[in-house]
Design a protein around this motif. Sequence first.
Motif, PDB file in Angstrom:
ATOM      1  N   PRO A 102     -17.430 -44.885  -3.269  1.00 10.81           N
ATOM      2  CA  PRO A 102     -16.588 -43.735  -2.889  1.00 10.81           C
ATOM      3  C   PRO A 102     -17.399 -42.718  -2.099  1.00 10.81           C
ATOM      4  CG  PRO A 102     -17.163 -43.633  -5.211  1.00 10.81           C
ATOM      5  CD  PRO A 102     -17.632 -44.980  -4.721  1.00 10.81           C
ATOM      6  N   ALA A 103     -16.740 -42.062  -1.173  1.00 15.34           N
ATOM      7  CA  ALA A 103     -17.391 -41.044  -0.353  1.00 15.34           C
ATOM      8  C   ALA A 103     -16.462 -39.854  -0.215  1.00 15.34           C
ATOM      9  CB  ALA A 103     -17.751 -41.605   1.019  1.00 15.34           C
ATOM     10  N   GLY A 104     -17.031 -38.667  -0.273  1.00 13.33           N
ATOM     11  CA  GLY A 104     -16.238 -37.464  -0.121  1.00 13.33           C
ATOM     12  C   GLY A 104     -15.636 -37.353   1.269  1.00 13.33           C
ATOM     13  N   HIS A 105     -14.409 -36.964   1.337  1.00 10.45           N
ATOM     14  CA  HIS A 105     -13.736 -36.815   2.622  1.00 10.45           C
ATOM     15  C   HIS A 105     -12.558 -35.873   2.442  1.00 10.45           C
ATOM     16  CE1 HIS A 105     -11.373 -39.887   0.567  1.00 10.45           C
ATOM     17  NE2 HIS A 105     -10.378 -39.586   1.370  1.00 10.45           N
ATOM     18  N   GLY A 106     -11.927 -35.520   3.514  1.00  3.93           N
ATOM     19  CA  GLY A 106     -10.789 -34.609   3.447  1.00  3.93           C
ATOM     20  C   GLY A 106      -9.688 -35.037   4.403  1.00  3.93           C
ATOM     21  N   HIS A 107      -8.533 -34.463   4.199  1.00  2.78           N
ATOM     22  CA  HIS A 107      -7.380 -34.753   5.054  1.00  2.78           C
ATOM     23  C   HIS A 107      -6.678 -33.439   5.388  1.00  2.78           C
ATOM     24  CE1 HIS A 107      -7.483 -39.133   4.544  1.00  2.78           C
ATOM     25  NE2 HIS A 107      -7.779 -38.907   3.274  1.00  2.78           N
ATOM     26  N   ALA A 108      -6.182 -33.358   6.591  1.00  8.19           N
ATOM     27  CA  ALA A 108      -5.318 -32.236   6.943  1.00  8.19           C
ATOM     28  C   ALA A 108      -3.992 -32.390   6.213  1.00  8.19           C
ATOM     29  CB  ALA A 108      -5.091 -32.196   8.456  1.00  8.19           C
ATOM     30  N   VAL A 109      -3.328 -31.277   5.946  1.00  9.03           N
ATOM     31  CA  VAL A 109      -2.045 -31.324   5.237  1.00  9.03           C
ATOM     32  C   VAL A 109      -1.063 -32.224   5.964  1.00  9.03           C
ATOM     33  CG1 VAL A 109      -0.057 -29.938   4.534  1.00  9.03           C
ATOM     34  CG2 VAL A 109      -2.358 -29.051   4.201  1.00  9.03           C
ATOM     35  N   ALA A 110      -1.071 -32.175   7.296  1.00  6.33           N
ATOM     36  CA  ALA A 110      -0.121 -32.969   8.073  1.00  6.33           C
ATOM     37  C   ALA A 110      -0.376 -34.469   7.948  1.00  6.33           C
ATOM     38  CB  ALA A 110      -0.181 -32.559   9.544  1.00  6.33           C
ATOM     39  N   ASP A 111      -1.605 -34.864   7.525  1.00  5.15           N
ATOM     40  CA  ASP A 111      -1.928 -36.281   7.404  1.00  5.15           C
ATOM     41  C   ASP A 111      -1.353 -36.901   6.139  1.00  5.15           C
ATOM     42  OD1 ASP A 111      -3.314 -36.071   9.743  1.00  5.15           O
ATOM     43  OD2 ASP A 111      -5.269 -35.804   8.791  1.00  5.15           O
ATOM     44  N   VAL A 112      -0.928 -36.108   5.185  1.00  2.29           N
ATOM     45  CA  VAL A 112      -0.418 -36.619   3.909  1.00  2.29           C
ATOM     46  C   VAL A 112       1.101 -36.499   3.908  1.00  2.29           C
ATOM     47  CG1 VAL A 112      -0.516 -36.426   1.398  1.00  2.29           C
ATOM     48  CG2 VAL A 112      -2.534 -35.852   2.781  1.00  2.29           C
ATOM     49  N   ALA A 113       1.776 -37.637   3.863  1.00  2.44           N
ATOM     50  CA  ALA A 113       3.233 -37.650   3.947  1.00  2.44           C
ATOM     51  C   ALA A 113       3.862 -36.839   2.821  1.00  2.44           C
ATOM     52  CB  ALA A 113       3.744 -39.092   3.888  1.00  2.44           C
ATOM     53  N   GLY A 114       4.722 -35.903   3.183  1.00  2.00           N
ATOM     54  CA  GLY A 114       5.467 -35.125   2.203  1.00  2.00           C
ATOM     55  C   GLY A 114       4.719 -33.974   1.574  1.00  2.00           C
ATOM     56  N   LEU A 115       3.423 -33.805   1.913  1.00  2.00           N
ATOM     57  CA  LEU A 115       2.645 -32.763   1.247  1.00  2.00           C
ATOM     58  C   LEU A 115       3.116 -31.365   1.636  1.00  2.00           C
ATOM     59  CD1 LEU A 115       0.367 -31.819  -0.540  1.00  2.00           C
ATOM     60  CD2 LEU A 115      -1.227 -32.159   1.358  1.00  2.00           C
ATOM     61  N   GLN A 116       3.379 -31.142   2.917  1.00  2.00           N
ATOM     62  CA  GLN A 116       3.783 -29.814   3.340  1.00  2.00           C
ATOM     63  C   GLN A 116       5.090 -29.401   2.680  1.00  2.00           C
ATOM     64  OE1 GLN A 116       1.944 -27.573   5.528  1.00  2.00           O
ATOM     65  NE2 GLN A 116       3.350 -26.385   4.271  1.00  2.00           N
ATOM     66  N   ALA A 117       6.034 -30.336   2.574  1.00  2.00           N
ATOM     67  CA  ALA A 117       7.306 -30.015   1.928  1.00  2.00           C
ATOM     68  C   ALA A 117       7.099 -29.675   0.453  1.00  2.00           C
ATOM     69  CB  ALA A 117       8.272 -31.188   2.070  1.00  2.00           C
ATOM     70  N   ALA A 118       6.181 -30.406  -0.205  1.00  2.00           N
ATOM     71  CA  ALA A 118       5.902 -30.122  -1.613  1.00  2.00           C
ATOM     72  C   ALA A 118       5.257 -28.745  -1.773  1.00  2.00           C
ATOM     73  CB  ALA A 118       4.995 -31.202  -2.194  1.00  2.00           C
ATOM     74  N   LEU A 119       4.353 -28.396  -0.858  1.00  2.00           N
ATOM     75  CA  LEU A 119       3.706 -27.086  -0.932  1.00  2.00           C
ATOM     76  C   LEU A 119       4.695 -25.969  -0.653  1.00  2.00           C
ATOM     77  CD1 LEU A 119       0.347 -27.856   0.914  1.00  2.00           C
ATOM     78  CD2 LEU A 119       0.701 -27.582  -1.540  1.00  2.00           C
ATOM     79  N   ASP A 120       5.618 -26.214   0.274  1.00  2.00           N
ATOM     80  CA  ASP A 120       6.618 -25.189   0.586  1.00  2.00           C
ATOM     81  C   ASP A 120       7.499 -24.873  -0.613  1.00  2.00           C
ATOM     82  OD1 ASP A 120       5.646 -25.062   3.131  1.00  2.00           O
ATOM     83  OD2 ASP A 120       7.149 -26.400   3.996  1.00  2.00           O
TER      84      ASP A 120
END
Length: 256
Positions: A102-120
């Motif tokens: 495993p390696a540490g990494h990150g994703h933009a909110v737009a890269d994760v399907a449905g994440l922005q709607a869940a945060l909203d």
Amino acid sequence: MERVTRSSALPELPARPDVEGNPGFFGPGDKTTGTPASVPGYEWFNMVQEELCNVVTQLGGAPLSGDVYDQVANAILVAISQAVPDSIDWVNVLNKPGSYPPAGHGHAVADVAGLQAALDGKSVTGHGHAVADVAGLQSLLNAIRQPRLLLVLSEGITQISQYNVGGIVYHGPGDYTVNMMGGAVSSENFILLGMTGEVGSSDGGIVCLKDSNSIGGEIGSGAADPTVNSFRVQCLHASTGSRADASRLFLAIFEV
């Protein structure tokens, strides 16, 4: 793509002529030396034409059409798509790593399907709730006892007390009993938090529960004696630790 359609076109591919020379590249010629420019013959045009026609008919599998101008390109794209399989067996994958730590990494909110709607749909940062909005909170608050600070202040062992602390009894050098007013109380509810005193005229002293030699602690003996109506303390020299009478005694008792 189609073959030449002029009136001079032949119905069959003619034989190559006997031409002297070596395969090479077209040249511009040289007027100063009388060297003519390279002129391709019919055989060269036929060769290029047949190469292109074979790409369309054999590689792409389509008939020639004079009204279509991308048959060669489409034939190449079809051949590429057919050559690449939809899936490849894992054993046929070359140069794959032997492990996948495993390696540490990150994703933009737009890269994760449905994440922005869940945060909203989440509440904004910084908000509050009424006590009644939190299930069971009022019952917990009602069960919490408010703490009280009980003080005993003795000047020359002449007792001045506040709240429900009774008198002080002297037993000998540096040994005192503090009586609680109102009778026995639960030993688990009273904690001796901090104590200071003066031994003699100037020497500083410390006060602790008798025989504990440490400041602070629960008054009483717990389960063996769940209620007490008094407790015993001793005054010690801060420097030597020896017991001595206190000229001024201050006890801080916290009821919880």
